[in-house]
Design an enzyme around this catalytic site. Structure first.
Site, PDB file in Angstrom:
ATOM      1  N   HIS A  90      40.392 -46.929   4.357  1.00 45.22           N
ATOM      2  CA  HIS A  90      41.522 -47.509   3.624  1.00 45.22           C
ATOM      3  C   HIS A  90      41.893 -48.835   4.261  1.00 45.22           C
ATOM      4  O   HIS A  90      41.786 -49.018   5.473  1.00 45.22           O
ATOM      5  CB  HIS A  90      42.719 -46.551   3.571  1.00 45.22           C
ATOM      6  CG  HIS A  90      43.337 -46.197   4.888  1.00 45.22           C
ATOM      7  ND1 HIS A  90      44.295 -46.970   5.504  1.00 45.22           N
ATOM      8  CD2 HIS A  90      43.131 -45.136   5.715  1.00 45.22           C
ATOM      9  CE1 HIS A  90      44.667 -46.400   6.636  1.00 45.22           C
ATOM     10  NE2 HIS A  90      43.974 -45.289   6.801  1.00 45.22           N
ATOM     11  N   ASP A  92      44.961 -50.374   3.523  1.00 42.00           N
ATOM     12  CA  ASP A  92      46.398 -50.508   3.721  1.00 42.00           C
ATOM     13  C   ASP A  92      46.753 -50.045   5.127  1.00 42.00           C
ATOM     14  O   ASP A  92      46.007 -49.278   5.753  1.00 42.00           O
ATOM     15  CB  ASP A  92      47.173 -49.715   2.672  1.00 42.00           C
ATOM     16  CG  ASP A  92      47.048 -48.210   2.848  1.00 42.00           C
ATOM     17  OD1 ASP A  92      45.895 -47.713   2.873  1.00 42.00           O
ATOM     18  OD2 ASP A  92      48.073 -47.513   2.968  1.00 42.00           O
ATOM     19  N   ASP A 123      43.040 -48.179  12.371  1.00 41.44           N
ATOM     20  CA  ASP A 123      43.506 -47.339  11.259  1.00 41.44           C
ATOM     21  C   ASP A 123      43.899 -48.203  10.069  1.00 41.44           C
ATOM     22  O   ASP A 123      45.052 -48.566   9.915  1.00 41.44           O
ATOM     23  CB  ASP A 123      44.694 -46.514  11.749  1.00 41.44           C
ATOM     24  CG  ASP A 123      45.230 -45.561  10.702  1.00 41.44           C
ATOM     25  OD1 ASP A 123      44.461 -45.143   9.832  1.00 41.44           O
ATOM     26  OD2 ASP A 123      46.437 -45.240  10.764  1.00 41.44           O
ATOM     27  N   GLU A 156      46.830 -45.181   1.334  1.00 37.17           N
ATOM     28  CA  GLU A 156      46.715 -43.944   2.104  1.00 37.17           C
ATOM     29  C   GLU A 156      47.931 -43.728   2.994  1.00 37.17           C
ATOM     30  O   GLU A 156      48.437 -42.601   3.125  1.00 37.17           O
ATOM     31  CB  GLU A 156      45.440 -43.968   2.961  1.00 37.17           C
ATOM     32  CG  GLU A 156      45.083 -42.634   3.603  1.00 37.17           C
ATOM     33  CD  GLU A 156      45.784 -42.377   4.936  1.00 37.17           C
ATOM     34  OE1 GLU A 156      45.839 -41.213   5.361  1.00 37.17           O
ATOM     35  OE2 GLU A 156      46.294 -43.349   5.545  1.00 37.17           O
ATOM     36  N   GLU A 157      48.426 -44.797   3.603  1.00 31.94           N
ATOM     37  CA  GLU A 157      49.541 -44.661   4.538  1.00 31.94           C
ATOM     38  C   GLU A 157      50.847 -44.289   3.835  1.00 31.94           C
ATOM     39  O   GLU A 157      51.748 -43.726   4.451  1.00 31.94           O
ATOM     40  CB  GLU A 157      49.742 -45.965   5.321  1.00 31.94           C
ATOM     41  CG  GLU A 157      48.557 -46.372   6.191  1.00 31.94           C
ATOM     42  CD  GLU A 157      48.331 -45.477   7.382  1.00 31.94           C
ATOM     43  OE1 GLU A 157      49.005 -44.438   7.497  1.00 31.94           O
ATOM     44  OE2 GLU A 157      47.462 -45.803   8.210  1.00 31.94           O
ATOM     45  N   HIS A 423      49.786 -46.321  14.262  1.00 33.06           N
ATOM     46  CA  HIS A 423      51.151 -46.143  13.754  1.00 33.06           C
ATOM     47  C   HIS A 423      52.205 -46.602  14.756  1.00 33.06           C
ATOM     48  O   HIS A 423      53.402 -46.493  14.471  1.00 33.06           O
ATOM     49  CB  HIS A 423      51.444 -44.696  13.340  1.00 33.06           C
ATOM     50  CG  HIS A 423      50.649 -44.225  12.168  1.00 33.06           C
ATOM     51  ND1 HIS A 423      51.065 -43.172  11.354  1.00 33.06           N
ATOM     52  CD2 HIS A 423      49.476 -44.634  11.635  1.00 33.06           C
ATOM     53  CE1 HIS A 423      50.173 -42.979  10.403  1.00 33.06           C
ATOM     54  NE2 HIS A 423      49.194 -43.844  10.552  1.00 33.06           N
TER      55      HIS A 423
END
Length: 454
Positions: A90, A92, A123, A156-157, A423
């Protein structure tokens, strides 16, 4: 030592990979227009699409998904009769959080202490670069032995389910014999790991209202019901004294019987301050891979700077509940909602809005694809055997793919090992892991093609 053309080729491609990741990280592709302009996600999507076209992919398309974002699709045909492998990543990313806490700008890839820092580096923009490196190495050596589909998700996030719903409406699009999800990570740097389970999740926004408007705390405090105080009491009901998650009716005593996570290693990885205890009971692996976990990820309340002496009329919070394998996210959502309503104090008016959900996932690690990956990991990580761990996070697409294509073998690998700090501020990727996992993925494609011929 026997020469490994694939590994040698990928090593030679790493400077270019860094340059490409620099370009991709520069897009502030947070899939929330309230945080960054939608044009940032559109720019990242177009970058991914152009990269696929450059590699000879056909039918490259930006798919408008039902949540208002775009996923990027492409198909690269392989030899006649070859199996099809779907590669997922992903583009995003999470918001940067406190930009002042970053040691380098979050959207500028920066090398420091042997790692590349930037939001999305691990990520999961790095996961997309990993797929490109593996395919390029095969093209430059023995050829790509499988047909390849690539899907790069754009939300996705956010957990808004756009790609899942699109796939359900177009069930032929992502059909494959095997799926490589490039969005998890090794248990730690240098230890090759596949992820065997994922916790699901549900996301709720809760609002409490107690007054028609804020009141002077001196004139009315002590009798007027404070919505913020009510919210604090309500949120506290979601944890036992030891910090364990307590949602009425939701089991929280499962155990993890695989790879274990030593407590001292976890404390170091999580950067727990000396003297502060971990929460919950059971092993660390039990707590983060096999049991539910509630987190208050946001709360609306007056900031300290500029606060006035007022009793608050309303309060709002956003709650994430991670749902372990074996539980059902729909049922967990119902239980969490019922718990919140039952524990709201003082008759406060409560409203609950669900804003995201995904089911937990368990992979079949005994499938031929996992054998092919284990062999590939031995090549990429000499002297190491592939391990299987759980992951506390969620990738809702996994269950959608498993439901649509029950015969497909789904593998989860990636760059989000503990030092990556995904994150959080100062997210980074290990270039050595990017290189080794690209080697592993390339060898996996070769091994998998051979296994399907046998």
């Amino acid at each position: 030592m026997t020469a490994n053309p694939i590994a040698e080729t990928i090593a030679s491609l790493m400077p270019g990979a860094r340059a490409e990741l620099t370009e991709l990280v520069a897009f502030q592709s947070v899939a929330d227009p309230a945080v960054f302009p939608k044009s940032e996600c559109e720019g990242a999507a177009n970058w991914v699409a152009d990269a696929l076209r450059t590699e000879g992919f056909q039918d490259v398309a930006l798919l408008d998904t039902p949540d208002g974002t775009q996923s990027v699709y492409g198909f690269l045909p392989g030899p006649v009769g070859a199996p099809t492998v779907l590669l997922y990543a992903h583009y995003d990313v999470q918001p940067p959080l406190d930009e002042s806490a970053w040691l380098s700008p979050p959207f500028e890839l920066t090398e420091r202490d042997g790692r590349w820092y930037g939001r999305g580096a691990a990520d999961c923009k790095g996961g997309f670069i990993m797929h490109l490196l593996a395919l390029r190495a095969l093209k430059a050596t023995e050829g790509i032995p499988v047909s390849v589909k690539v899907i790069a998700e754009g939300s996705e996030e956010q957990g808004t389910g756009g790609l899942e719903r699109y796939a359900e409406a177009h069930p032929d699009l992502l059909t494959a014999d095997a799926v490589v999800i490039g969005d998890t990570g090794n248990f730690r740097v240098g230890l090759p790991t596949v992820t065997a389970t994922l916790r699901g999740m549900t996301m709720l926004r809760v609002q409490l209202d107690t007054l028609e408007g804020n009141l002077h705390s001196g004139q009315f405090g002590g009798a007027a019901p404070d919505a913020l105080a009510a919210m604090i009491r309500l949120l506290d009901s979601l944890r036992a004294e030891d910090g364990s998650t307590t949602v009425d009716g939701l089991p929280a005593d499962a155990v993890w019987d695989g790879l274990q996570y030593a407590e001292d290693e976890f404390r170091q990885d999580a950067r727990v301050i000396d003297g502060v205890a971990l929460i919950g009971t059971g092993t660390v692996a039990d707590r983060i891979w096999a049991r539910p976990a509630v987190t208050v990820i946001g709360i609306d309340c007056p900031p300290v700077v500029g606060a006035t002496p007022s009793v608050q009329a309303s309060a709002r919070a956003q709650i994430s509940l991670r749902v372990p394998p074996g539980a059902d996210a729909d049922e967990a959502t119902k239980l969490l909602t019922a718990h919140l309503r039952a524990h709201t104090p003082w008759g406060a008016r409560i409203s609950v809005e669900q804003i995201g959900q995904g089911q937990p996932f368990r992979a079949d690690t005994g499938s031929p694809a996992y054998t092919a990956m284990a062999e590939a990991m031995r090549v990429a990580y000499p002297g190491e055997e592939m391990q299987a761990s759980g992951m506390g996070g969620s990738i809702p697409l996994c269950n959608t793919l498993a439901s649509l294509y029950p015969e497909a073998e789904i593998l989860l690998i990636g760059l989000s090992e503990p030092d990556a700090r995904i994150h959080a501020v100062n997210e980074s990727v290990s270039p050595e892991e990017l290189e080794r996992l690209s080697v592993a993925e390339a060898h996996f494609l070769v091994n998998y093609a051979r296994s399907k011929k046998a």
